[in-house]
Design a protein around this motif. Structure first.
Motif, mmCIF file in Angstrom:
data_model
loop_
_atom_site.group_PDB
_atom_site.id
_atom_site.type_symbol
_atom_site.label_atom_id
_atom_site.label_comp_id
_atom_site.label_asym_id
_atom_site.label_seq_id
_atom_site.Cartn_x
_atom_site.Cartn_y
_atom_site.Cartn_z
ATOM 1 N N HIS A 51 -3.369 5.169 9.577
ATOM 2 C CA HIS A 51 -3.677 5.255 8.307
ATOM 3 C C HIS A 51 -2.554 4.242 7.934
ATOM 4 O O HIS A 51 -3.202 2.976 8.062
ATOM 5 C CB HIS A 51 -3.970 5.938 6.970
ATOM 6 C CG HIS A 51 -3.736 6.264 5.479
ATOM 7 N ND1 HIS A 51 -4.811 5.954 4.519
ATOM 8 C CD2 HIS A 51 -3.154 4.416 4.567
ATOM 9 C CE1 HIS A 51 -5.330 5.143 3.738
ATOM 10 N NE2 HIS A 51 -3.707 4.551 3.413
ATOM 11 N N GLU A 76 1.414 5.469 -0.821
ATOM 12 C CA GLU A 76 -0.088 6.368 -0.173
ATOM 13 C C GLU A 76 0.592 7.663 -0.940
ATOM 14 O O GLU A 76 2.078 7.799 -0.978
ATOM 15 C CB GLU A 76 -0.277 7.378 0.976
ATOM 16 C CG GLU A 76 -0.540 6.085 2.461
ATOM 17 C CD GLU A 76 -0.914 4.581 1.881
ATOM 18 O OE1 GLU A 76 -2.064 5.750 0.045
ATOM 19 O OE2 GLU A 76 -1.121 3.636 2.312
ATOM 20 N N TRP A 88 0.789 -1.185 -0.549
ATOM 21 C CA TRP A 88 0.003 0.044 -0.177
ATOM 22 C C TRP A 88 0.796 0.960 0.072
ATOM 23 O O TRP A 88 2.020 1.199 0.974
ATOM 24 C CB TRP A 88 -0.440 -0.233 1.353
ATOM 25 C CG TRP A 88 -1.793 -0.504 1.138
ATOM 26 C CD1 TRP A 88 -3.251 -0.753 0.906
ATOM 27 C CD2 TRP A 88 -1.681 -2.516 2.021
ATOM 28 N NE1 TRP A 88 -3.465 -2.329 1.063
ATOM 29 C CE2 TRP A 88 -2.562 -3.244 1.804
ATOM 30 C CE3 TRP A 88 -0.918 -2.765 2.567
ATOM 31 C CZ2 TRP A 88 -2.987 -4.444 2.006
ATOM 32 C CZ3 TRP A 88 -0.517 -4.014 2.640
ATOM 33 C CH2 TRP A 88 -2.200 -5.417 2.949
ATOM 34 N N TYR A 145 -10.031 8.283 -1.232
ATOM 35 C CA TYR A 145 -8.708 7.488 -1.641
ATOM 36 C C TYR A 145 -9.097 6.592 -1.181
ATOM 37 O O TYR A 145 -8.998 5.200 -1.596
ATOM 38 C CB TYR A 145 -7.869 8.387 -0.505
ATOM 39 C CG TYR A 145 -6.342 7.807 -0.739
ATOM 40 C CD1 TYR A 145 -5.783 8.047 -1.858
ATOM 41 C CD2 TYR A 145 -5.752 6.596 -0.182
ATOM 42 C CE1 TYR A 145 -4.404 7.542 -1.796
ATOM 43 C CE2 TYR A 145 -4.305 6.184 -0.148
ATOM 44 C CZ TYR A 145 -3.931 6.965 -1.084
ATOM 45 O OH TYR A 145 -2.770 5.398 -1.661
ATOM 46 N N HIS A 175 -3.527 -0.059 8.061
ATOM 47 C CA HIS A 175 -2.531 -1.319 6.838
ATOM 48 C C HIS A 175 -2.615 -2.580 7.312
ATOM 49 O O HIS A 175 -2.450 -3.696 7.588
ATOM 50 C CB HIS A 175 -1.976 -0.692 6.324
ATOM 51 C CG HIS A 175 -2.841 0.355 4.910
ATOM 52 N ND1 HIS A 175 -3.716 0.145 4.302
ATOM 53 C CD2 HIS A 175 -2.335 1.555 4.170
ATOM 54 C CE1 HIS A 175 -3.895 0.783 3.585
ATOM 55 N NE2 HIS A 175 -3.283 1.229 3.461
ATOM 56 N N GLU A 223 -7.762 0.405 0.995
ATOM 57 C CA GLU A 223 -8.291 1.285 1.621
ATOM 58 C C GLU A 223 -8.907 1.909 2.329
ATOM 59 O O GLU A 223 -9.145 3.366 2.711
ATOM 60 C CB GLU A 223 -7.705 2.384 0.162
ATOM 61 C CG GLU A 223 -6.004 1.494 0.081
ATOM 62 C CD GLU A 223 -4.728 2.733 0.206
ATOM 63 O OE1 GLU A 223 -5.089 2.870 1.165
ATOM 64 O OE2 GLU A 223 -4.058 1.714 -0.035
HETATM 65 ZN ZN LIG Z 1 -3.105 3.141 2.258
#
Ligand SMILES: [Zn+2]
Length: 208
Positions: A107, A68, A66, A161, A111, A168
């Motif tokens: 964030h 960003e 992941w 997002y 994850h 996400e």
């Molecule tokens: Zn993310």
């Protein structure tokens, strides 16, 4: 605790120091405040760049990643990386306003929670099958609703997002849960309830 168990490492010229360690650890610890669990057992290192960094070879890494941002990443983590990589500028920006619904540390650590159960599907390890079922229903509906709203160009409480995929969506919902709790409880009560049960916290009652 997190500060002692994980290796904090500066990269790209950032010299690791207490301010950086403490800012990250304090926010990450919020996720685990009332959960009886290890401190992100799969995670060994937290790597911090001064600002947005270039993905380079990360772009070709396989699965479970992941990241960003586009060219300049603000953060990423990966299922098998055992590390979280963060941009200090973005960590600070996320910490500066605890009520804007944006928080890079929450964030990325969300994850990590997502793949504690070994899968990267936006569903963390839950206590019971019934909880998993109601989580899947609420988050499935929530993701569809966010996609519809984002397609229609509506202003959404949840960061659009999160419309990319379930992983996400969970990370974005976590940011909103801790930073705009009352609005989430009001506008997306099913999501709020699932997150309240999972995190064992009720931030909508904290006041602002
Ligand atoms: Zn993310």
């Amino acid at each position: 605790m997190l500060l002692e168990e994980k290796h904090f490492e500066g990269a790209g010229g950032l010299l690791m120091r207490d301010e950086v360690r403490l800012t990250i650890a304090a926010q990450a610890a919020l996720l685990l405040l009332h959960r009886d669990t290890d401190y992100f057992p799969r995670l060994t290192s937290i790597i911090v760049y001064p600002s947005g960094y270039v993905a380079g070879e990360l772009a070709s890494a396989e699965g479970g990643i992941w990241s960003e941002g586009d060219e300049h990443l603000s953060g990423h983590t990966q299922r098998d990386l055992r590390a979280i990589v963060l941009s200090w500028d973005d960590v600070r920006a996320g910490a500066a306003d605890p009520n804007d619904g944006r928080n890079l540390v929450l964030h990325e650590f969300a994850h990590q929670l997502d793949f504690e159960d070994g899968s990267t599907d936006g569903m963390p390890l839950l206590d019971t099958g019934a909880q998993a079922k109601s989580w899947a229903d609420a988050f499935g509906d929530g993701l569809q609703a966010l996609r519809r709203a984002a397609d229609a160009g509506e202003v959404t409480l949840l960061d659009p997002y999160g419309a990319q995929d379930p992983a996400e969506f969970f990370a974005v919902a976590t940011e909103t849960f801790f930073e705009r709790a009352a609005e989430l409880a009001q506008r997306h009560p099913r999501l709020y309830e699932e997150l309240r049960r999972f995190y064992r916290q009720d931030p909508a009652t904290w006041g602002s």
